[in-house]
Design a protein around this motif. Structure first.
Motif, PDB file in Angstrom:
ATOM      1  N   LEU A   1     -14.514  82.851  13.696  1.00  0.00           N
ATOM      2  CA  LEU A   1     -15.832  83.476  13.736  1.00  0.00           C
ATOM      3  C   LEU A   1     -15.610  84.906  14.224  1.00  0.00           C
ATOM      4  O   LEU A   1     -15.017  85.102  15.287  1.00  0.00           O
ATOM      5  CB  LEU A   1     -16.788  82.751  14.677  1.00  0.00           C
ATOM      6  N   VAL A   2     -16.079  85.870  13.466  1.00  0.00           N
ATOM      7  CA  VAL A   2     -15.850  87.272  13.791  1.00  0.00           C
ATOM      8  C   VAL A   2     -17.196  87.993  13.846  1.00  0.00           C
ATOM      9  O   VAL A   2     -17.898  88.073  12.828  1.00  0.00           O
ATOM     10  CB  VAL A   2     -14.925  87.941  12.767  1.00  0.00           C
ATOM     11  N   GLU A   3     -17.511  88.508  15.017  1.00  0.00           N
ATOM     12  CA  GLU A   3     -18.751  89.246  15.195  1.00  0.00           C
ATOM     13  C   GLU A   3     -18.544  90.731  14.880  1.00  0.00           C
ATOM     14  O   GLU A   3     -17.461  91.279  15.104  1.00  0.00           O
ATOM     15  CB  GLU A   3     -19.258  89.141  16.646  1.00  0.00           C
ATOM     16  N   SER A   4     -19.595  91.357  14.387  1.00  0.00           N
ATOM     17  CA  SER A   4     -19.586  92.806  14.171  1.00  0.00           C
ATOM     18  C   SER A   4     -21.013  93.325  14.271  1.00  0.00           C
ATOM     19  O   SER A   4     -21.967  92.542  14.272  1.00  0.00           O
ATOM     20  CB  SER A   4     -18.985  93.158  12.810  1.00  0.00           C
ATOM     21  N   GLY A   5     -21.141  94.648  14.364  1.00  0.00           N
ATOM     22  CA  GLY A   5     -22.459  95.267  14.372  1.00  0.00           C
ATOM     23  C   GLY A   5     -22.954  95.723  15.734  1.00  0.00           C
ATOM     24  O   GLY A   5     -24.028  96.320  15.831  1.00  0.00           O
ATOM     25  N   GLY A   6     -22.188  95.454  16.765  1.00  0.00           N
ATOM     26  CA  GLY A   6     -22.592  95.916  18.087  1.00  0.00           C
ATOM     27  C   GLY A   6     -22.438  97.424  18.213  1.00  0.00           C
ATOM     28  O   GLY A   6     -21.918  98.092  17.323  1.00  0.00           O
ATOM     29  N   GLY A   7     -22.921  97.959  19.317  1.00  0.00           N
ATOM     30  CA  GLY A   7     -22.807  99.390  19.545  1.00  0.00           C
ATOM     31  C   GLY A   7     -23.739  99.858  20.634  1.00  0.00           C
ATOM     32  O   GLY A   7     -24.295  99.049  21.393  1.00  0.00           O
ATOM     33  N   LEU A   8     -23.902 101.165  20.697  1.00  0.00           N
ATOM     34  CA  LEU A   8     -24.776 101.802  21.679  1.00  0.00           C
ATOM     35  C   LEU A   8     -26.058 102.233  20.980  1.00  0.00           C
ATOM     36  O   LEU A   8     -26.005 102.900  19.941  1.00  0.00           O
ATOM     37  CB  LEU A   8     -24.071 103.011  22.292  1.00  0.00           C
ATOM     38  N   VAL A   9     -27.201 101.873  21.564  1.00  0.00           N
ATOM     39  CA  VAL A   9     -28.484 102.206  20.957  1.00  0.00           C
ATOM     40  C   VAL A   9     -29.463 102.545  22.073  1.00  0.00           C
ATOM     41  O   VAL A   9     -29.335 102.036  23.201  1.00  0.00           O
ATOM     42  CB  VAL A   9     -28.995 101.036  20.083  1.00  0.00           C
ATOM     43  N   GLN A  10     -30.421 103.380  21.767  1.00  0.00           N
ATOM     44  CA  GLN A  10     -31.458 103.725  22.745  1.00  0.00           C
ATOM     45  C   GLN A  10     -32.506 102.625  22.827  1.00  0.00           C
ATOM     46  O   GLN A  10     -32.713 101.860  21.863  1.00  0.00           O
ATOM     47  CB  GLN A  10     -32.121 105.047  22.362  1.00  0.00           C
ATOM     48  N   SER A  11     -33.160 102.565  23.960  1.00  0.00           N
ATOM     49  CA  SER A  11     -34.245 101.608  24.148  1.00  0.00           C
ATOM     50  C   SER A  11     -35.287 101.770  23.039  1.00  0.00           C
ATOM     51  O   SER A  11     -35.661 102.886  22.679  1.00  0.00           O
ATOM     52  CB  SER A  11     -34.894 101.846  25.513  1.00  0.00           C
ATOM     53  N   GLY A  12     -35.715 100.645  22.474  1.00  0.00           N
ATOM     54  CA  GLY A  12     -36.635 100.668  21.345  1.00  0.00           C
ATOM     55  C   GLY A  12     -35.957 100.624  19.991  1.00  0.00           C
ATOM     56  O   GLY A  12     -36.633 100.445  18.970  1.00  0.00           O
ATOM     57  N   GLY A  13     -34.650 100.794  19.976  1.00  0.00           N
ATOM     58  CA  GLY A  13     -33.900 100.814  18.732  1.00  0.00           C
ATOM     59  C   GLY A  13     -33.565  99.424  18.221  1.00  0.00           C
ATOM     60  O   GLY A  13     -33.991  98.409  18.784  1.00  0.00           O
ATOM     61  N   SER A  14     -32.785  99.409  17.143  1.00  0.00           N
ATOM     62  CA  SER A  14     -32.433  98.162  16.469  1.00  0.00           C
ATOM     63  C   SER A  14     -30.947  98.097  16.187  1.00  0.00           C
ATOM     64  O   SER A  14     -30.288  99.137  16.024  1.00  0.00           O
ATOM     65  CB  SER A  14     -33.185  98.052  15.136  1.00  0.00           C
ATOM     66  N   LEU A  15     -30.449  96.893  16.128  1.00  0.00           N
ATOM     67  CA  LEU A  15     -29.091  96.614  15.673  1.00  0.00           C
ATOM     68  C   LEU A  15     -29.114  95.324  14.875  1.00  0.00           C
ATOM     69  O   LEU A  15     -29.970  94.451  15.108  1.00  0.00           O
ATOM     70  CB  LEU A  15     -28.131  96.447  16.857  1.00  0.00           C
ATOM     71  N   ARG A  16     -28.156  95.197  13.976  1.00  0.00           N
ATOM     72  CA  ARG A  16     -27.991  93.963  13.218  1.00  0.00           C
ATOM     73  C   ARG A  16     -26.587  93.448  13.447  1.00  0.00           C
ATOM     74  O   ARG A  16     -25.613  94.103  13.053  1.00  0.00           O
ATOM     75  CB  ARG A  16     -28.217  94.190  11.732  1.00  0.00           C
ATOM     76  N   LEU A  17     -26.492  92.299  14.082  1.00  0.00           N
ATOM     77  CA  LEU A  17     -25.190  91.669  14.306  1.00  0.00           C
ATOM     78  C   LEU A  17     -24.872  90.737  13.149  1.00  0.00           C
ATOM     79  O   LEU A  17     -25.759  90.088  12.601  1.00  0.00           O
ATOM     80  CB  LEU A  17     -25.189  90.890  15.610  1.00  0.00           C
ATOM     81  N   SER A  18     -23.589  90.659  12.820  1.00  0.00           N
ATOM     82  CA  SER A  18     -23.113  89.741  11.795  1.00  0.00           C
ATOM     83  C   SER A  18     -22.055  88.826  12.391  1.00  0.00           C
ATOM     84  O   SER A  18     -21.280  89.249  13.253  1.00  0.00           O
ATOM     85  CB  SER A  18     -22.506  90.499  10.620  1.00  0.00           C
ATOM     86  N   CYS A  19     -22.047  87.596  11.921  1.00  0.00           N
ATOM     87  CA  CYS A  19     -21.025  86.623  12.318  1.00  0.00           C
ATOM     88  C   CYS A  19     -20.411  86.083  11.037  1.00  0.00           C
ATOM     89  O   CYS A  19     -21.037  85.294  10.321  1.00  0.00           O
ATOM     90  CB  CYS A  19     -21.649  85.513  13.134  1.00  0.00           C
ATOM     91  N   ALA A  20     -19.213  86.543  10.720  1.00  0.00           N
ATOM     92  CA  ALA A  20     -18.507  86.091   9.535  1.00  0.00           C
ATOM     93  C   ALA A  20     -17.659  84.886   9.898  1.00  0.00           C
ATOM     94  O   ALA A  20     -16.872  84.939  10.848  1.00  0.00           O
ATOM     95  CB  ALA A  20     -17.630  87.213   8.988  1.00  0.00           C
ATOM     96  N   THR A  21     -17.829  83.804   9.146  1.00  0.00           N
ATOM     97  CA  THR A  21     -17.114  82.569   9.459  1.00  0.00           C
ATOM     98  C   THR A  21     -16.116  82.225   8.366  1.00  0.00           C
ATOM     99  O   THR A  21     -16.297  82.606   7.191  1.00  0.00           O
ATOM    100  CB  THR A  21     -18.095  81.399   9.634  1.00  0.00           C
ATOM    101  N   SER A  22     -15.085  81.492   8.740  1.00  0.00           N
ATOM    102  CA  SER A  22     -14.112  81.024   7.768  1.00  0.00           C
ATOM    103  C   SER A  22     -13.383  79.821   8.337  1.00  0.00           C
ATOM    104  O   SER A  22     -13.371  79.605   9.552  1.00  0.00           O
ATOM    105  CB  SER A  22     -13.111  82.138   7.402  1.00  0.00           C
ATOM    106  N   GLY A  23     -12.809  79.021   7.438  1.00  0.00           N
ATOM    107  CA  GLY A  23     -12.003  77.889   7.874  1.00  0.00           C
ATOM    108  C   GLY A  23     -12.765  76.593   8.046  1.00  0.00           C
ATOM    109  O   GLY A  23     -12.168  75.578   8.422  1.00  0.00           O
ATOM    110  N   PHE A  24     -14.082  76.609   7.784  1.00  0.00           N
ATOM    111  CA  PHE A  24     -14.864  75.376   7.866  1.00  0.00           C
ATOM    112  C   PHE A  24     -16.063  75.505   6.938  1.00  0.00           C
ATOM    113  O   PHE A  24     -16.406  76.596   6.477  1.00  0.00           O
ATOM    114  CB  PHE A  24     -15.319  75.092   9.310  1.00  0.00           C
ATOM    115  N   THR A  25     -16.707  74.371   6.663  1.00  0.00           N
ATOM    116  CA  THR A  25     -17.856  74.350   5.750  1.00  0.00           C
ATOM    117  C   THR A  25     -19.114  74.647   6.546  1.00  0.00           C
ATOM    118  O   THR A  25     -19.657  73.778   7.236  1.00  0.00           O
ATOM    119  CB  THR A  25     -17.967  72.979   5.061  1.00  0.00           C
ATOM    120  N   LEU A  26     -19.573  75.888   6.431  1.00  0.00           N
ATOM    121  CA  LEU A  26     -20.690  76.344   7.247  1.00  0.00           C
ATOM    122  C   LEU A  26     -21.940  75.490   7.070  1.00  0.00           C
ATOM    123  O   LEU A  26     -22.709  75.308   8.015  1.00  0.00           O
ATOM    124  CB  LEU A  26     -20.998  77.808   6.917  1.00  0.00           C
TER     125      LEU A  26
END
Length: 122
Positions: A3-28
């Motif tokens: 499981l590999v997370e991505s999309g984090g970062g630094l953002v100002q209050s009120g802002g938005s982010l989209r995190l992704s979790c890419a999976t492999s090796g099993f039947t999701l």
């Protein structure tokens, strides 16, 4: 298993982010996926999850602000985080559990990613 997370970062209050979790090796398709965060000096807590049947669940503090979704074809789970505030700062982890058909925020997760940092400045 991976499981590999991505999309984090630094953002100002009120802002938005989209995190992704890419999976492999099993039947999701058979697994619930959860998002957890660990704020500095605090225990890790579950913030959202989505069941194998696409049923979402949210911690009260993020309800109405965040949306979890999954794309089993691409084996990826997303967490859209809007209206971020400094209390949302932390390391965000995604995790997987073979879905036992009850609230996925209450299930014990077996497989974990390495985490992605989210920092919200005031």
């Amino acid at each position: 298993w991976q499981l590999v997370e991505s999309g984090g970062g630094l953002v100002q209050s009120g802002g938005s982010l989209r995190l992704s979790c890419a999976t492999s090796g099993f039947t999701l398709d058979y697994y619930a996926i959860g998002w957890f965060r660990q704020a500095p000096g605090k225990e890790r807590e579950g913030v959202s999850c989505i069941s194998s049947s696409q049923m979402p669940s949210y911690q009260d503090s993020v309800k109405g602000r965040w949306t979890i979704s999954r794309d089993d074809a691409s084996k990826t789970v997303y967490l859209q985080m809007n209206s971020l505030n400094p209390e949302d700062t932390g390391i965000y982890y995604c995790a997987a559990v073979y879905d036992r058909d009850y609230d996925c925020l209450r299930q014990e997760y077996d497989y974990w990613g390495q985490g992605t940092q989210v920092t919200v400045s005031s």
